[in-house]
Design a protein around this motif. Sequence first.
Motif, PDB file in Angstrom:
ATOM      1  N   ASP A  86     -18.667  -3.418   5.495  1.00 29.17           N
ATOM      2  CA  ASP A  86     -16.780  -4.632   5.179  1.00 29.17           C
ATOM      3  C   ASP A  86     -15.702  -3.518   4.794  1.00 29.17           C
ATOM      4  O   ASP A  86     -15.519  -3.086   4.206  1.00 29.17           O
ATOM      5  CB  ASP A  86     -17.127  -5.463   3.937  1.00 29.17           C
ATOM      6  CG  ASP A  86     -16.250  -6.322   3.614  1.00 29.17           C
ATOM      7  OD1 ASP A  86     -15.627  -6.550   5.318  1.00 29.17           O
ATOM      8  OD2 ASP A  86     -16.287  -6.684   2.456  1.00 29.17           O
ATOM      9  N   PRO A  87     -15.658  -3.102   6.218  1.00 25.62           N
ATOM     10  CA  PRO A  87     -14.336  -1.519   6.474  1.00 25.62           C
ATOM     11  C   PRO A  87     -12.628  -2.660   5.003  1.00 25.62           C
ATOM     12  O   PRO A  87     -12.368  -1.513   4.937  1.00 25.62           O
ATOM     13  CB  PRO A  87     -14.019  -1.738   7.945  1.00 25.62           C
ATOM     14  CG  PRO A  87     -15.026  -2.783   8.716  1.00 25.62           C
ATOM     15  CD  PRO A  87     -15.844  -3.204   7.573  1.00 25.62           C
ATOM     16  N   LYS A  88     -13.407  -3.660   5.243  1.00 22.53           N
ATOM     17  CA  LYS A  88     -11.688  -4.274   4.976  1.00 22.53           C
ATOM     18  C   LYS A  88     -11.318  -3.975   3.232  1.00 22.53           C
ATOM     19  O   LYS A  88     -10.875  -3.960   2.901  1.00 22.53           O
ATOM     20  CB  LYS A  88     -11.002  -5.911   4.921  1.00 22.53           C
ATOM     21  CG  LYS A  88     -10.727  -5.899   6.604  1.00 22.53           C
ATOM     22  CD  LYS A  88     -10.313  -7.514   6.895  1.00 22.53           C
ATOM     23  CE  LYS A  88     -11.591  -8.479   6.690  1.00 22.53           C
ATOM     24  NZ  LYS A  88     -12.398  -7.826   8.361  1.00 22.53           N
ATOM     25  N   SER A  89     -12.621  -3.985   2.945  1.00 22.12           N
ATOM     26  CA  SER A  89     -12.607  -3.968   1.166  1.00 22.12           C
ATOM     27  C   SER A  89     -13.025  -2.258   0.258  1.00 22.12           C
ATOM     28  O   SER A  89     -13.407  -1.950  -0.316  1.00 22.12           O
ATOM     29  CB  SER A  89     -14.386  -4.221   0.999  1.00 22.12           C
ATOM     30  OG  SER A  89     -15.192  -4.156   1.259  1.00 22.12           O
ATOM     31  N   CYS A  90     -13.068  -1.543   1.671  1.00 20.97           N
ATOM     32  CA  CYS A  90     -13.214  -0.214   1.440  1.00 20.97           C
ATOM     33  C   CYS A  90     -11.825   0.341   1.611  1.00 20.97           C
ATOM     34  O   CYS A  90     -11.085   0.308   2.150  1.00 20.97           O
ATOM     35  CB  CYS A  90     -13.481   0.703   2.558  1.00 20.97           C
ATOM     36  SG  CYS A  90     -15.616   0.065   1.983  1.00 20.97           S
ATOM     37  N   PHE A  91     -11.471   1.563   0.599  1.00 18.60           N
ATOM     38  CA  PHE A  91     -10.527   2.166   0.390  1.00 18.60           C
ATOM     39  C   PHE A  91     -10.564   3.926   0.634  1.00 18.60           C
ATOM     40  O   PHE A  91     -11.518   4.666   0.356  1.00 18.60           O
ATOM     41  CB  PHE A  91      -9.576   2.151  -0.646  1.00 18.60           C
ATOM     42  CG  PHE A  91      -7.631   2.566  -0.485  1.00 18.60           C
ATOM     43  CD1 PHE A  91      -6.795   2.119   0.000  1.00 18.60           C
ATOM     44  CD2 PHE A  91      -8.330   4.176  -0.715  1.00 18.60           C
ATOM     45  CE1 PHE A  91      -5.764   3.031  -0.157  1.00 18.60           C
ATOM     46  CE2 PHE A  91      -6.386   4.705  -1.285  1.00 18.60           C
ATOM     47  CZ  PHE A  91      -5.361   4.223  -0.687  1.00 18.60           C
ATOM     48  N   LEU A  92      -9.627   4.668   1.707  1.00 14.19           N
ATOM     49  CA  LEU A  92     -10.017   6.244   2.072  1.00 14.19           C
ATOM     50  C   LEU A  92      -8.473   6.873   1.902  1.00 14.19           C
ATOM     51  O   LEU A  92      -7.585   5.978   2.622  1.00 14.19           O
ATOM     52  CB  LEU A  92     -11.224   5.946   3.476  1.00 14.19           C
ATOM     53  CG  LEU A  92     -12.438   5.763   3.982  1.00 14.19           C
ATOM     54  CD1 LEU A  92     -12.599   4.489   3.196  1.00 14.19           C
ATOM     55  CD2 LEU A  92     -12.380   6.197   5.128  1.00 14.19           C
ATOM     56  N   ASP A  93      -9.083   7.508   0.798  1.00 13.86           N
ATOM     57  CA  ASP A  93      -7.621   8.360   1.850  1.00 13.86           C
ATOM     58  C   ASP A  93      -8.101   9.222   3.057  1.00 13.86           C
ATOM     59  O   ASP A  93      -8.274   9.612   3.262  1.00 13.86           O
ATOM     60  CB  ASP A  93      -7.221   9.776   0.587  1.00 13.86           C
ATOM     61  CG  ASP A  93      -7.111   9.138  -0.870  1.00 13.86           C
ATOM     62  OD1 ASP A  93      -6.039   8.158  -1.002  1.00 13.86           O
ATOM     63  OD2 ASP A  93      -7.212   9.362  -2.143  1.00 13.86           O
TER      64      ASP A  93
END
Length: 470
Positions: A264-271
């Motif tokens: 679920d890419p929308k729920s992930c946060f990557l620096d």
Amino acid sequence: MDTICCIILAAGAGKRMGGDLPKAVTQTREKALIDHLLDAVAPLKPSRTIVVAGHKQEVLKSYLATSASSKGHALEIAIQDQQLGTGHAVKCALPALEGFTGTVLITYADHPLFTGETLKLFTQYHSFKKATLTMLSFKAPPPNGYGKVLRDDKGHILRITEAKDCNPEEALVSEVNSGFYAVDSAFLKPAVEALTNNNAQGEYYLTDIVEKACKEGQTVAAFPLADATEAAGVNTPYELSLVNDVLAQRHIKRLQREGVSFVDPKSCFLDPSVTIAPGAQVGPNVQLRGSTTIGSGVIIEGTAIIKDATIAENVIIKLGCHVESSTIAREASVGPFAHVRPGSKIGEQCRIGNFVETKNATLHDGAKASHLTYLGDCIVGQNTNIGAGTITCNYDGYNKAQTTIGKDVFIGSNSALVAPITVGDRALIAAGSVITRDVPAEALGLGRARQENKENWAKERRRGLEKGRK
Ligand code: UD1
Ligand code: CA
């Protein structure tokens, strides 16, 4: 392709950003706005790159002197002391353009989403069309504040009219000007010299060179931008947040194209500095922060925060883990609900189970702590098993002390190891022990009250109680 010189307009104060810095040095999640532009034009190999600086020009100049994105550019700074409009800004760049013939690519420092591919296609289109001037246009539903591309009945471009100068009919036009142009240098110089500021804003509009070219019968083209999100400008902190969203999505898309799976890419946060190897799988609701690197075959089940950590191949991070400033070697398993605190080194095939906390702990290969354990300031040897409820008592209220446990040790459940303490190889600690003295290799460490069994005690008690009831 023609020789290219790039002009980047960066003189604006960017008052609506709320700060006192030149807008061009505003940081997105990845780098300064102007760095995005410098990197996007780099693939075109411009023979010169002229940055027009104005507001707080010293700050911009010293930023550019050290910015990695400046490298590889033959950078020249032109000064526009008063911001009298985009046309005036380009006029200030003309001395730096002296001696150049070819295509001048005019860009804005506050438009960070254009990609190198798009700008390359744009300049190629300009050459194929043999145009004197090509603008980069896109569709934006009215009302909007962009300059409108006005055409005649046959579809030939006539001019650009700024939103503030439009009549009501022109205001409905949805083909708009991005502000980026490819212009033949021979036309640009006299056209910019001839600009006037007779308009609603009293500014020297660069857009007026479009009408001039059309009236002279020059070839004027518009390159339609396929993806309008690339044309986004940054004028307010809100627009900056929109740009950051796009940059974050692009980071994830790039990884997906390389073979990383996101449930679920929308729920992930990557620096931005996070790297993930192809073949890794990232579950929902995962934050990957700082300088984290994730190896191939890693599975992150979901709901995790992993910061400044190195996770080697085929590790599984089960649901609900927090991992920080630590390394986890290949094929280890962590969680669900584990807390791997700074300085933890988890060896190959180790198992860190549910409700286990580690801090400044080195676990050698194959060590296991499967349930409800605190391992702080300690070394755990190879293949050692730490029973449920084990605590390294590393803090006496003043100082931290070290626990050293050898290899193939078995620590029985619910033991307290009061540091500083050493448990030798292949030793065994009886469940429920409080260990305060070192345990030699191969020994049994037993530190609990001795058990006493009283025959028939429970039976007699029951009898006594049942009699009382009658
Ligand atoms: C400009 C275009 C408009 C286009 C829009 C796209 C003109 C007259 N209008 O409008 O058609 O739809 O961009 O975003 O060109 N700058 C300087 N010096 C100046 C003025 C501006 O360096 O004196 C720089 C700014 O820092 C900024 C860029 O030029 O990076 C654009 O200026 P801005 O005032 O935002 O242009 P718009 O009015 O938005
Ligand atoms: Ca603008």
